[in-house]
Design an enzyme around this catalytic site. Structure first.
Site, mmCIF file in Angstrom:
data_model
loop_
_atom_site.group_PDB
_atom_site.id
_atom_site.type_symbol
_atom_site.label_atom_id
_atom_site.label_comp_id
_atom_site.label_asym_id
_atom_site.label_seq_id
_atom_site.Cartn_x
_atom_site.Cartn_y
_atom_site.Cartn_z
ATOM 1 N N GLY A 38 -9.648 8.990 -2.593
ATOM 2 C CA GLY A 38 -8.926 8.033 -3.430
ATOM 3 C C GLY A 38 -8.560 6.757 -2.700
ATOM 4 O O GLY A 38 -8.679 5.656 -3.259
ATOM 5 N N THR A 39 -8.120 6.881 -1.463
ATOM 6 C CA THR A 39 -7.691 5.700 -0.715
ATOM 7 C C THR A 39 -8.858 4.739 -0.517
ATOM 8 O O THR A 39 -8.736 3.531 -0.744
ATOM 9 C CB THR A 39 -7.085 6.114 0.637
ATOM 10 O OG1 THR A 39 -5.928 6.912 0.372
ATOM 11 C CG2 THR A 39 -6.680 4.910 1.461
ATOM 12 N N CYS B 19 15.062 11.973 4.262
ATOM 13 C CA CYS B 19 16.228 11.629 5.058
ATOM 14 C C CYS B 19 15.781 11.592 6.501
ATOM 15 O O CYS B 19 15.731 12.604 7.175
ATOM 16 C CB CYS B 19 17.344 12.654 4.868
ATOM 17 S SG CYS B 19 18.668 12.445 6.055
ATOM 18 N N ASN C 225 1.858 9.090 -9.836
ATOM 19 C CA ASN C 225 1.869 10.328 -9.054
ATOM 20 C C ASN C 225 3.237 10.986 -8.960
ATOM 21 O O ASN C 225 3.352 12.199 -8.878
ATOM 22 C CB ASN C 225 1.310 10.064 -7.651
ATOM 23 C CG ASN C 225 1.896 8.819 -7.009
ATOM 24 O OD1 ASN C 225 1.924 7.753 -7.622
ATOM 25 N ND2 ASN C 225 2.379 8.952 -5.800
ATOM 26 N N ALA D 244 -11.352 14.265 -4.949
ATOM 27 C CA ALA D 244 -11.687 15.658 -5.267
ATOM 28 C C ALA D 244 -10.541 16.643 -5.040
ATOM 29 O O ALA D 244 -10.350 17.577 -5.813
ATOM 30 C CB ALA D 244 -12.904 16.089 -4.447
ATOM 31 N N HIS D 245 -9.770 16.412 -3.972
ATOM 32 C CA HIS D 245 -8.776 17.449 -3.622
ATOM 33 C C HIS D 245 -7.596 17.510 -4.579
ATOM 34 O O HIS D 245 -6.766 18.415 -4.488
ATOM 35 C CB HIS D 245 -8.302 17.277 -2.173
ATOM 36 C CG HIS D 245 -7.331 16.172 -1.969
ATOM 37 N ND1 HIS D 245 -5.975 16.396 -1.878
ATOM 38 C CD2 HIS D 245 -7.492 14.840 -1.837
ATOM 39 C CE1 HIS D 245 -5.360 15.244 -1.693
ATOM 40 N NE2 HIS D 245 -6.263 14.279 -1.660
#
Lengths: 384, 195
Positions: free
Chosen positions: A70-71, A323, A149, A198-199
């Site tokens: 995707g990236t 945090c 997302n 895909a993942h």
């Protein structure tokens, strides 16, 4: 009991996918670009996978370019599409895009090109007025994710595509979270470029695809080879591509089933949480969302504390905040929606998959409420 | 998941001294801008300035909750002055260490304690001022009750004061002083006679 409800981060690989991939990691190790048949025979398997991905997206096989995920698909779409026409180097995206889009937008801006980020509404939907104000004659590409997302909120891509086209711009959508969860049809939606990974749908990590509508001539992004008609250099990730193909085929079959399952389980989870956890609030409750994603504010209790206790009980979820002194402390998506920073620090994301079971949801509804109650008991913000 | 020590996890899952006190001698509230955490402290202090009961409430991660719990355990029984010297290194050490990225969680406790001590001193000073005012202004009722006798201030605490009385009707003077203090401070302040 182990309950994995972080499927928007990544999913388990389907057995069918793994079985299909294994030969390409062992005896079928050839390079599909080789002259000899030991390698070149594998080209057929690559093309079969391409066809399966095309079917999932309603595209033609020749419109699919395989990438590392995707990236890369997002990077390629943004950088290449804004480089087509020097008179239209501008980009318009939104404030809630994935960092793969946001940071690429920042890079394009650093080159001196106009970049605008559309605002979102309080419920996570796209603010259309803001979007339209940002689009100008210089805009060459509009990039809006198909679904967010973190919140799962679905964006009106057809409408945005139309607006982009009216301004003479191309339209890209990051469908990394949406593909496989809701039906995608690039033709009827007017999508020019679309990214998948895909993942996120039970395929392997490290492989994805970019849909490039026929007739759009964008410059290549990766240089150094003639693979993918010169659009994406690099030796074929044969096993990964075959895995992506099978994962796409499974997703297509799953989407055509009448009852996808996750929708009912998600509803059960949300209702159970609202009933049993005082202070709980579902983000984007009243708008269209992916059938597998719920971000819940457990107002009064800090999300990391809840996550730590859930983890001890075998339940994996995620939060948009961290945090820590090394990370950005709270979710930029929730901040963009105008959610109070203290409340944003109470957000947990539950993301289901088609392997999630009713028993797992029951278990979460048994374990989670006492954890929230225990932490509320010692919280100065419980009745804020 | 962060790598937490057994002791830290124990203090996170079974926090010591959590909650609130009904009538604390001092109270503080702090928030960390860095990560959005927040904490309150309620403390009861004895006549020797030692911390008796101490309670905390925390909105924060496991390390923040455990740090607050540890702070209360270390502070209990110490004088306010001694408690102010508790460092965040001491809290980290008490918990058997914590990831460096989480050190900032242990700082909040020290801040809360400093503010609580400040609150204690402020409350004590205002109680002293009210009592001094009463003795200076000498309301008619008090003048009549004291007559030829005398009153002097011996000890001041936000919720109780010690006075030395001579040649007066003790129980009458005490009830007058308690009534006046109640009116002026809006709280119950006990008056005791020291001899």
């Amino acid at each position: 009991m182990k309950v994995y409800l972080d499927n928007n981060a990544t999913t388990r690989i389907a057995q069918e996918v793994l079985d299909a991939m294994l030969p390409y990691l062992t005896e079928r190790f050839g390079n599909p670009s080789s002259f000899h048949s030991f390698g070149s025979d594998l080209m057929e398997d690559i093309e079969a996978a391409r066809e399966k991905v095309a079917v999932l997206l309603g595209a033609h096989a020749e419109e699919i370019v395989f990438t590392s995920g995707g990236t890369e698909s997002d990077n390629m779409a943004l950088i290449s599409a804004t480089a087509i026409n020097p008179l239209k180097p501008g980009l318009v995206a939104s404030t809630v895009e994935h960092p793969a889009v946001l940071e690429t937008a920042e890079y394009i801006k650093s080159k001196g090109y106009p970049v605008g980020l559309s605002e979102v509404n309080g419920d996570g939907t796209l603010n259309m007025n803001s979007l339209e104000r940002l689009i100008s004659e210089q805009t060459g590409l509009v990039s809006i994710m198909m679904a967010n997302n973190e919140t799962g909120v679905i964006m009106p891509v057809e409408k945005v595509a139309r607006i982009a086209h009216e301004a003479g711009a191309l339209f890209h959508t990051d469908a990394v979270q949406a593909a496989s969860k809701i039906p995608v049809d690039v033709r009827s939606s007017g999508i020019d470029l679309l990214s998948i990974s895909a993942h996120k749908f039970h395929g392997p990590k490290g492989v994805g695809a970019l849909f490039i509508r026929k007739g759009i001539d964008i410059p290549p992004f990766m240089l150094g080879g003639y693979q993918e008609n010169g659009m994406r250099a690099g030796t074929y990730n044969t096993a990964g591509i075959v895995g992506l193909g099978v994962a796409a085929e499974l997703a297509t079959a799953h989407l055509s089933e009448e009852n996808c399952g996750t929708e009912l389980l998600l509803e059960k989870l949300e209702n159970g949480i609202l009933e049993k956890c005082p202070g709980a609030f579902i983000v984007g409750a009243d708008v269209e969302r992916l059938p597998n994603t719920a971000t819940v504010l457990f107002r009064g209790v800090e999300s990391e504390a809840v996550m730590t206790l859930l983890d001890l009980e075998g339940i994996c979820v995620s939060s948009g905040s961290a945090c820590s002194t090394v990370e950005e402390s709270s979710s930029y998506v929730l901040a963009a929606m105008g959610i109070d920073p203290v409340d944003a620090n109470t957000a947990l994301r539950f993301s289901l998959s088609r392997y999630t079971t009713g028993r797992e949801i029951d278990y979460v509804l048994e374990v989670l409420p006492p954890i929230v109650e225990k932490l509320r008991d010692i919280s100065p913000y419980a009745n804020r | 998941m962060w790598k937490y020590s057994k002791k830290l996890m124990d203090h996170f899952m079974n926090p010591r001294n959590s909650g609130q006190l009904l009538n604390p001698d001092c109270h503080s509230e702090v928030g960390s801008l860095q990560c959005g955490d927040a904490m309150t402290l309620d403390i009861q202090v004895d006549d020797e300035d030692r911390i008796g009961e101490i309670r905390f409430m925390t909105f924060g991660c496991a390390a923040a909750i455990a740090s607050a719990s540890a702070l209360t355990e270390i502070a209990k029984g110490k004088t306010l002055e001694e408690a102010l010297a508790i460092s965040n290194d001491q809290i980290v050490e008490f918990l058997g260490g914590m990831p460096e990225e989480k050190y900032h969680c242990s700082v909040m406790g020290h801040e809360a304690l400093s503010l609580a001590v400040e609150d204690f001193r402020h409350r004590r000073d205002s109680t002293a001022e009210y009592l001094e005012d009463i003795l200076r202004e000498k309301p008619d009722e008090l003048t009549a009750a004291v007559g030829d006798g005398s009153i002097s201030i011996e000890h001041i605490h936000p919720s109780r004061v010690g006075v030395r009385l001579s040649g007066v009707d003790e129980s009458l003077v005490i009830s007058i002083l308690e009534k006046e203090l109640q009116q002026r401070t809006g709280k119950t302040v006990k008056v005791r006679v020291t001899r």
